[in-house]
Design an enzyme around this catalytic site. Structure first.
Site, PDB file in Angstrom:
ATOM      1  N   GLU A  46       0.748  -1.029   0.239  1.00  0.00           N
ATOM      2  CA  GLU A  46      -0.196  -0.132   0.166  1.00  0.00           C
ATOM      3  C   GLU A  46       0.246   1.054  -0.199  1.00  0.00           C
ATOM      4  O   GLU A  46       0.334   2.472  -0.552  1.00  0.00           O
ATOM      5  CB  GLU A  46      -1.178   0.127   1.055  1.00  0.00           C
ATOM      6  CG  GLU A  46      -2.580  -1.115   0.638  1.00  0.00           C
ATOM      7  CD  GLU A  46      -3.057  -0.918   0.058  1.00  0.00           C
ATOM      8  OE1 GLU A  46      -2.956   0.419  -0.273  1.00  0.00           O
ATOM      9  OE2 GLU A  46      -3.936  -1.916   0.095  1.00  0.00           O
ATOM     10  N   TYR A 129      -6.027   5.580   5.475  1.00  0.00           N
ATOM     11  CA  TYR A 129      -5.875   5.194   4.626  1.00  0.00           C
ATOM     12  C   TYR A 129      -5.328   3.213   4.985  1.00  0.00           C
ATOM     13  O   TYR A 129      -5.937   2.270   4.881  1.00  0.00           O
ATOM     14  CB  TYR A 129      -6.038   5.287   3.094  1.00  0.00           C
ATOM     15  CG  TYR A 129      -5.950   4.149   1.735  1.00  0.00           C
ATOM     16  CD1 TYR A 129      -6.380   3.687   1.929  1.00  0.00           C
ATOM     17  CD2 TYR A 129      -4.451   4.195   2.078  1.00  0.00           C
ATOM     18  CE1 TYR A 129      -5.933   2.761   0.987  1.00  0.00           C
ATOM     19  CE2 TYR A 129      -4.294   3.025   0.940  1.00  0.00           C
ATOM     20  CZ  TYR A 129      -5.364   2.639   0.512  1.00  0.00           C
ATOM     21  OH  TYR A 129      -4.858   1.495  -0.330  1.00  0.00           O
ATOM     22  N   ASP A 147      -9.775   5.274   0.004  1.00  0.00           N
ATOM     23  CA  ASP A 147      -8.357   5.721  -1.391  1.00  0.00           C
ATOM     24  C   ASP A 147      -8.664   6.633  -2.522  1.00  0.00           C
ATOM     25  O   ASP A 147     -10.223   7.213  -1.987  1.00  0.00           O
ATOM     26  CB  ASP A 147      -6.945   5.071  -1.390  1.00  0.00           C
ATOM     27  CG  ASP A 147      -7.520   4.221  -3.125  1.00  0.00           C
ATOM     28  OD1 ASP A 147      -9.166   4.424  -2.653  1.00  0.00           O
ATOM     29  OD2 ASP A 147      -6.488   3.237  -3.522  1.00  0.00           O
TER      30      ASP A 147
END
Ligand code: SF4
Length: 370
Positions: A46, A129, A147
């Site tokens: 991520e 997030y 996101d």
């Protein structure tokens, strides 16, 4: 009085869960970090995926995991090696923060990521997030992960006309997602929503509504307003900086220098570069002032590089000199170009000029080695 945020119709979200989950189960992309979604794997992927395309991230992810397979390896990694693994991904503070977070996880949690959203949020570099992604995907916690893809998809489905850069809009979307999040598969649902934004409800150009599993619920599709949504405030103009880059070499070696430990590209290694556009005479004078004897100078192409707040416009010269010698106390490193490629993290901003040293950086290196 505080202005209420207008969301055109959040009830449109009520029916999307089954269609979205079915679509995801049939079409989800096979991605390296999805095969074994531990907290470490989710986290690293991520962070890498912020500002970078999936295809570009794949080789970085593979090498990172090979070099640093767990939290403790990351916590103990020497900084230059870490920056070298990140070379070309940009936004280097991300990986520095990852190392700080890894040290905290090793120390405070015995090397295992905490599973609760609020605890994850206390770690360096982990925002709402990323905390949501780790907690839901790795630990099955029922929390949203919003996101840019999700902001776009929800805005289009609900007809949100507020700026998606506002924190208040993000918080409202989180609340609405919480309302529909399936308790038995929160991580899968979050990934499905992100995936929809990444491959169907795409940002530039027309979204692929004909392939969209939730089009029957979508405001933008119904009204033909896909191009108008989401609403985003115009970004601030970037500052322009002019620089002259020098590729200096003798028969064997070249010159690089470590940048200051603070500020833009902190701690990375750079080719000699100076403010403004220098004439060839000015460039030669600079080289001489460092104590090197120029033999030949050649003008190189112009280049530019965009950072988040600044854009470098660059001109360059290749300067061949008599044998490079190091003066006492100066900060230049005189090294063989292959060593720079192997050992020293050099930012992608210099890619246009490092080719004159036969050095490949970051993404280019990874692409050609694969
Ligand atoms: Fe996006 Fe079109 Fe699907 Fe609406 S129907 S969510 S605009 S792809």
């Amino acid at each position: 009085m505080r202005k209420e945020i207008q969301i055109m119709d959040t009830t449109r979200l009520d029916g999307i869960v089954p269609s979205l989950l079915l679509w995801f189960s049939e079409t989800a992309r096979e991605l390296p970090w999805r095969s074994d979604p531990t907290a470490y794997h989710v986290w690293v992927s991520e962070i890498m995926l912020q500002q970078t395309r999936v295809e570009a991230v794949k080789p970085y992810y593979a090498r990172f995991m090979e070099a640093l397979p767990d939290i403790r390896a990351l916590a103990g990694c020497q900084e230059e090696r870490l920056l070298k693994l990140w070379e070309g991904l940009g936004y280097y503070n991300r990986v520095r923060n990852m190392q700080k977070a890894a040290a905290e996880v090793a120390e405070r949690y015995g090397g295992e990521f905490p599973s609760e959203f609020e605890e994850l949020l206390t770690l360096p570099g982990i925002g709402r997030y990323t905390a949501g992604a780790i907690a839901s995907i790795a630990y099955g916690r029922a929390v949203p992960a919003v996101d840019g893809n999700v902001l776009r998809v929800i805005s289009r489905i609900c007809g949100n006309e507020e700026d998606i850069g506002k924190q208040s809009v993000r918080m409202l979307f989180e609340k609405e997602i919480m309302r529909i999040l399936p308790a038995e598969a929160p991580g899968t649902f979050n990934q499905a929503l992100m995936e929809l934004g990444a491959v169907v409800c795409v940002p530039n150009g027309a979204p692929l509504c004909a392939e969209c599993p939730v089009r029957e619920f979508c405001f933008a599709f119904e009204t033909g307003r896909q191009q108008e949504l989401p609403v985003k405030a115009a970004k601030k103009q970037r500052r322009i900086e002019e620089r002259t880059v020098l590729v200096i070499r003798d028969g064997e070696r070249t010159v690089i220098r470590q940048r200051p430990k603070k500020g833009l590209l902190a701690g990375l290694y750079e080719l000699p570069n100076y403010p403004g556009f220098l004439s060839s005479d000015e460039a030669l004078a600079l080289v001489k002032s460092e104590g090197w004897e120029p033999i030949r100078i050649k003008e190189l192409e112009k280049a530019h590089h965009i950072f988040s707040h600044v854009e470098w416009r660059m001109e360059g010269y290749l300067v061949l000199v008599e044998e490079l010698e190091k003066a006492d106390g100066d900060s230049w490193l005189l090294i063989e170009p292959e060593r720079a490629e192997r050992e020293f993290p050099v930012p992608a901003a210099f890619t246009a000029y490092t080719k004159y040293l036969n050095i490949r950086l970051g993404q280019k290196k990874y692409r050609e080695d694969d």
